[in-house]
Design an enzyme around this catalytic site. Structure first.
Site, PDB file in Angstrom:
ATOM      1  N   HIS A  79      39.288  57.287  33.590  1.00  0.00           N
ATOM      2  CA  HIS A  79      40.223  55.999  33.031  1.00  0.00           C
ATOM      3  C   HIS A  79      39.038  54.727  33.429  1.00  0.00           C
ATOM      4  CE1 HIS A  79      42.263  52.677  31.095  1.00  0.00           C
ATOM      5  NE2 HIS A  79      42.784  52.554  32.273  1.00  0.00           N
ATOM      6  N   ASP A 108      12.156  40.411  19.011  1.00  0.00           N
ATOM      7  CA  ASP A 108      12.331  41.886  19.349  1.00  0.00           C
ATOM      8  C   ASP A 108      12.750  41.624  20.489  1.00  0.00           C
ATOM      9  OD1 ASP A 108      13.599  44.420  20.083  1.00  0.00           O
ATOM     10  OD2 ASP A 108      12.260  45.237  17.990  1.00  0.00           O
ATOM     11  N   SER A 171      20.402  53.310  34.171  1.00  0.00           N
ATOM     12  CA  SER A 171      20.215  52.309  32.392  1.00  0.00           C
ATOM     13  C   SER A 171      20.348  51.751  33.029  1.00  0.00           C
ATOM     14  CB  SER A 171      21.777  53.456  31.442  1.00  0.00           C
ATOM     15  OG  SER A 171      21.922  52.592  30.796  1.00  0.00           O
ATOM     16  N   HIS A 255      32.230  43.910  44.182  1.00  0.00           N
ATOM     17  CA  HIS A 255      32.222  42.778  43.862  1.00  0.00           C
ATOM     18  C   HIS A 255      31.885  42.189  42.832  1.00  0.00           C
ATOM     19  CE1 HIS A 255      35.319  39.926  43.765  1.00  0.00           C
ATOM     20  NE2 HIS A 255      34.583  39.007  43.287  1.00  0.00           N
ATOM     21  N   GLU A 257      29.828  43.538  40.240  1.00  0.00           N
ATOM     22  CA  GLU A 257      30.270  44.297  39.373  1.00  0.00           C
ATOM     23  C   GLU A 257      31.253  43.776  38.706  1.00  0.00           C
ATOM     24  OE1 GLU A 257      28.935  46.644  37.702  1.00  0.00           O
ATOM     25  OE2 GLU A 257      30.348  47.348  36.702  1.00  0.00           O
ATOM     26  N   TYR A 259      32.305  40.517  38.052  1.00  0.00           N
ATOM     27  CA  TYR A 259      31.334  39.345  38.065  1.00  0.00           C
ATOM     28  C   TYR A 259      30.650  39.709  36.658  1.00  0.00           C
ATOM     29  CZ  TYR A 259      33.497  36.625  41.362  1.00  0.00           C
ATOM     30  OH  TYR A 259      35.277  36.316  41.502  1.00  0.00           O
ATOM     31  N   SER A 270      31.488  30.709  25.194  1.00  0.00           N
ATOM     32  CA  SER A 270      30.514  29.096  25.688  1.00  0.00           C
ATOM     33  C   SER A 270      30.406  28.582  24.054  1.00  0.00           C
ATOM     34  CB  SER A 270      29.991  28.958  26.096  1.00  0.00           C
ATOM     35  OG  SER A 270      30.532  28.947  27.787  1.00  0.00           O
ATOM     36  N   HIS A 305      38.777  43.730  49.521  1.00  0.00           N
ATOM     37  CA  HIS A 305      39.335  43.965  48.670  1.00  0.00           C
ATOM     38  C   HIS A 305      39.759  45.268  49.627  1.00  0.00           C
ATOM     39  CE1 HIS A 305      37.795  43.564  44.343  1.00  0.00           C
ATOM     40  NE2 HIS A 305      36.862  43.041  44.926  1.00  0.00           N
ATOM     41  N   THR A 330      34.798  28.467  38.724  1.00  0.00           N
ATOM     42  CA  THR A 330      35.705  29.280  37.492  1.00  0.00           C
ATOM     43  C   THR A 330      36.352  27.986  36.298  1.00  0.00           C
ATOM     44  OG1 THR A 330      35.422  31.141  38.976  1.00  0.00           O
ATOM     45  CG2 THR A 330      36.842  30.953  36.835  1.00  0.00           C
ATOM     46  N   LYS A 333      34.858  25.821  34.628  1.00  0.00           N
ATOM     47  CA  LYS A 333      34.363  26.970  33.642  1.00  0.00           C
ATOM     48  C   LYS A 333      35.319  26.053  32.599  1.00  0.00           C
ATOM     49  CE  LYS A 333      30.740  30.452  34.278  1.00  0.00           C
ATOM     50  NZ  LYS A 333      30.406  29.869  32.744  1.00  0.00           N
ATOM     51  N   ARG A 452      50.037  52.235  43.884  1.00  0.00           N
ATOM     52  CA  ARG A 452      49.091  52.320  42.480  1.00  0.00           C
ATOM     53  C   ARG A 452      49.250  53.721  42.753  1.00  0.00           C
ATOM     54  NH1 ARG A 452      43.333  50.062  41.767  1.00  0.00           N
ATOM     55  NH2 ARG A 452      42.760  49.540  44.076  1.00  0.00           N
TER      56      ARG A 452
END
Lengths: 527, 380
Positions: A79, A108, A171, A255, A257, A259, A270, A305, A330, A333, A452
């Site tokens: 998941h 393009d 990719s 971390h 990741e 963002y 925006s 983490h 943050t 924003k 968890r």
């Protein structure tokens, strides 16, 4: 290309393309590839969503009803991996493919064939992940973080996950190279960096993040692979290694990741907020700087983490302060979006509802993140449902809500039809209500100490788990309505004008709706 | 909550946590906050969290109050004409500087608590906690009770797990042997692991410390009230992750002394057992109990394992082959698989009994009776 009668004819000739399957297999057109990415992403969203529903069904009440604990762990792992790498990231690459060339006046993406290749790599990668459920021993049951030594114990499902991560990494790196090159080189004459649309800006920064961290993740899982099969001991203390080394390397990727999955969403919001406020974005320049600061800071906070993994107290303090600091850009924003709405002329079409919902929920996720950043408090909440609630508030409410805002905002441009505004609003409210029902109560479960990734739980957690499971099924089923809205919009509906939103700004609204197969063959000039 | 915990200003919370309304109506089963703290540090953490929550709720109300005002007053249908401003340097500096100031105000007390949490010096009692798949081992290393060691395994009956018996109040949070400590003494916990990463997590004591294989981490607590505090493994460690609870029993000093004496006596009897020669039936009977606690999670009660994940013992080469191979496997485990080395975990008697059981249960009918002395001989 000249816009003569002759040139027009040439354009028509360009329009010839293979039909049917060959069109989609061989296409190098950014719109086709964008469409492929978006459908792929939605498919994986459904696959990952069904897994989430299996998890929530199992947790509906105490005891084991549906699946064995080892299967439960496998489904939790898949998941996570599928939602992050299969659903969220491809969705934003899809938006980038469709919209960045339109927004910056390019005909393009820079590398057409590379673009095709980076999409088609996703298919084998996702097949490896999903089919790993059916190999002997099942999929990796270790959580999406793939921590050793548990991941060393796993069967061949783990190897499939490792190869899948390698391919997914290639990719997204190829996709990022393409986006960076396009944004830096193919902008319309006169579009300076600081005139660029926010979506292009946030993606440019995201693409650099991807190039910086995906190879690190690939390195980490390759070390896992050699530890598993070739006798190395990177992560095994018995051979002189250290399991915590993996966590450092993983979260150095992990971390940034988070963002990577949220910054393009910031860009979308925006655009949507100013369009429906009929007012220019407040603080454009500070938005760009805030995005860049978040990206840079994201490289210095991974230790949060690992507050319970064991690190020197000086390290804990450093990571705590650095993490708290992210609240500043943050916050800028959020304040900018609020100021954009201030004294505008607001209307509340579906994209705007999702954008406001995004801000509302994302701020809540940000606040719980701030609480978790406080090392002393984190120790009480680490690895509990509080963390699960926190990151679903940022990832689902953040990435998913911004993706929905984007789809409704640009759907008229893609299909040439207006979607049903009424159904869109119903979809928003159902998603909003069920999302909170699913995840808000998980804060309480975490505070009360429910860890968890457990398939069965103590009786004191039963009530909130039942509420959460009901919410999850509501949330899942509401997405079928989304599918229905999109399909009916593709098939027909009121004709969309080139610029269906009167407050929208940007080059994408200057081409016809639906956007022709080839656009901006003559680059516009920005004054 | 206890009186020591700072009272929460209700209006603040009610603003955001709309569910507070719901909780009033609901019964006590809805826990909306941390478990009741049992140490000074846990209380500090409780207060820090509440304080942070109040700050967050205040900011939340301010920001979304402004937004709500816009949504109501600046809507197009209310005749709103869009203004054209799009920047304001003063306000942009202001809303960068103010959050920084708030963060500094928050960071200071958290840092103080963190430094106190990490100072594990001058402990009265030191206990090494070892994570195993899927149970905990406790070794009392220093202080009163030094030398005591035991395993602590889930005690919730299988029938309750299967839903065939009504579930008790502490379902999944019961173990056979509690970790007993005296009240008001500084207890230092050293965590490590035998196999994968586990995490020793007891919310009321505000401890969560990962147990890393091959490394030692530490944490400490000083419980300021008696009671039984329950927690669970917090780090995913395989299929039994949800089934390795932690129970800490905090008792008065006299009671602790009595417990220590009792444990010492038990260990002395255990040592005598190892020289005894056992009958086959006795070994099988004891072995079945050991099997149920230690082996059944993977190899299953019917000895068939789980195909392609955990090997079967029923009819297996090891369980029907030479005794020595069987003893070695159980003692040293199989590196790189989930099969742990049980040598350090179980006594010679337990290992001899469980091997005897495995060689005589199901379709395995060897008739072998393994004596503790045979196991002892194989230990290096």
């Amino acid at each position: 290309m000249q816009k003569s009668a002759n040139g027009q004819a040439q354009t028509e000739a360009h329009g010839h393309r293979p039909e049917g399957l060959r069109r989609w297999l061989t296409t190098t057109n950014h719109k086709d590839i964008g469409t492929l990415y978006l459908w792929f992403s939605f498919t994986m969203f459904i696959v990952g969503g069904i897994m989430a529903l299996i998890i929530r069904a199992e947790l509906f009440q105490p005891g084991l009803q549906l699946i064995e604990p080892e299967r439960y762990n496998q489904i939790v792992t898949l998941h996570g991996l599928i939602m992050v790498f299969g659903a969220i990231m491809p969705a934003f690459v899809g938006f980038a493919n469709w919209m960045i060339p339109l927004q910056i006046g390019a005909s393009d993406m820079a590398f057409g064939r590379l673009n095709n290749w980076s999409f088609w790599l996703l298919i084998p990668a996702s097949l490896l992940l999903v089919t790993s459920l059916f190999v002997p021993g099942g999929a990796a049951g270790v959580g999406w973080t793939l921590y050793p030594p548990l991941s060393i114990q796993m069967g061949m499902g783990m190897d499939l996950a490792i190869f899948s991560v390698h391919i997914l990494g290639i990719s997204s790196i190829l996709g990022s190279i393409n986006i960076i090159t396009t944004v830096l080189n193919l902008r319309a004459p006169g579009m300076t960096m600081l005139k660029m649309p926010m979506f292009a800006w946030t993606w440019l920064i995201t693409a650099f993040l991807i190039i910086a961290v995906m190879p690190v993740f690939a390195g980490a899982v390759t070390m896992l692979l050699t530890d598993r099969h070739f006798g190395t001991s990177f992560f095994s203390a018995a051979g002189g290694g250290d399991p915590v080394l993996y966590q450092h390397v993983f979260w150095f990727f992990g971390h940034p990741e988070v963002y990577i999955v949220i910054l393009p969403g910031f860009g979308i919001i925006s655009h949507v907020i100013p369009a429906f406020s009929r007012k220019p974005l407040f603080g454009y320049t500070s938005m760009v700087y805030a995005t860049a600061s978040i990206a840079i800071l994201s490289f210095f906070v991974w230790g949060h983490h690992m507050f319970t993994s064991g690190m020197p107290v000086a390290g804990q303090i450093f990571y705590m302060y650095a993490t708290m600091l992210i609240a500043v850009p943050t916050g800028v924003k959020v304040f900018n979006w609020t100021a954009t709405m201030w004294r505008g002329a607001l209307t509340f079409e579906t994209p705007m509802l999702f954008a406001i919902g995004f801000i509302f929920l994302f701020v809540m996720g940000g606040f719980s993140g701030l609480v978790l950043a406080m090392t002393a408090v984190d120790v009480q909440m680490h690895n509990t449902y509080y963390v699960v609630a926190h990151f679903h508030y940022t990832m689902v409410a953040g990435a998913l809500f911004s993706a929905f805002a984007a789809v409704y905002y640009w759907l008229p441009k893609w299909t040439g039809h207006m979607y049903s505004e009424m159904l869109g609003k119903v979809h928003f409210w159902l998603t909003m209500i069920f999302f909170n029902m699913t995840f808000f109560v998980q804060h309480f479960l975490g505070l009360a100490g429910m860890p968890r990734r457990i398939p069965d739980y103590a009786l004191q957690f039963a009530d909130f788990n039942a509420i959460s499971s009901i919410g999850a099924f509501g949330l899942g089923l509401s997405q079928l309505l989304f599918l229905y809205i999109v399909i009916t919009c593709i098939k027909g509906g009121p004709k969309a004008e080139a610029k269906p939103w009167d407050g929208a700004e940007g080059l994408e609204w200057e081409v016809a709706s639906p956007a022709p197969y080839h656009t901006w063959e003559t680059q516009p000039v920005i004054k | 909550m206890t009186r020591q915990v700072r009272s929460v200003s209700v209006p603040h919370l009610a603003g955001l946590w709309a569910l507070a309304l719901l909780s009033k109506a609901a019964d006590a089963a809805y826990a909306l906050n941390f478990q009741e703290p049992a140490t000074l540090i846990a209380k500090e953490i409780y207060n820090l969290n509440m304080w942070m929550m109040e700050i967050c709720v205040t900011i939340f109300i301010l920001v979304f109050g402004v937004m709500l005002y816009s949504i109501i007053r600046h809507r197009k249908s209310a005749g709103g004409k869009p203004a054209l401003f799009h920047e304001n340097t003063k306000i942009e500096i202001l809303w960068t500087v103010i959050p920084i100031a708030i963060l500094i105000a928050v960071a200071w007390p958290v840092t103080k608590t963190l430094l106190a949490m990490r100072d594990s010096s001058n402990a009265d009692i030191t206990i090494k906690v070892t994570g195993y798949q899927w149970k905990w081992g406790y070794d009392y290393l220093k202080g009163e009770g030094a030398g005591i060691k035991f395993m602590s395994i889930l005690a919730t009956p299988q029938a309750q797990l299967d839903g065939k018996a009504p579930r008790e109040e502490n379902y999944l949070l019961q173990v056979d042997n509690h970790m007993v400590v005296p009240v008001n003494k500084k207890v230092r916990i050293l965590t490590t692991s035998n196999d994968v990463i586990h995490s020793w997590y007891v919310p009321a004591l505000a401890i969560q410390q990962d147990a890393m294989p091959g490394f030692i981490r530490d944490a400490w607590f000083r419980a300021d009230r008696e009671g039984i505090f329950r927690g669970q493994c917090a780090q995913l460690c395989g299929k039994g992750h949800g089934y390795m609870p932690i129970v800490v029993e905090v008792v008065p000093e006299e009671k602790y002394a009595a417990w220590v004496a009792e444990q010492r006596k038990k260990m002395a009897t255990g040592a005598e057992d190892q020289n005894k020669v056992w009958q086959l039936a006795e070994l099988i009977q004891h072995g079945e109990a050991v099997y149920t606690k230690n082996c059944v999670a993977c190899h299953q009660a019917d000895g068939k394992g789980i195909p392609s994940v955990f090997p079967a013992l029923d009819g297996s080469k090891i369980a029907t082959g030479a005794k020595i191979g069987h003893i070695k496997t159980v003692l040293s485990g199989r590196p790189g698989t989930a099969m742990a080395a049980f040598g350090p975990q179980l006594s010679d008697t337990d290992i001899a009994a469980v091997i005897t059981y495995e060689r005589n249960a199901w379709s395995n009918k060897s008739g072998d009776a393994i004596q503790p002395s045979e196991v002892k001989a194989e230990r290096r």
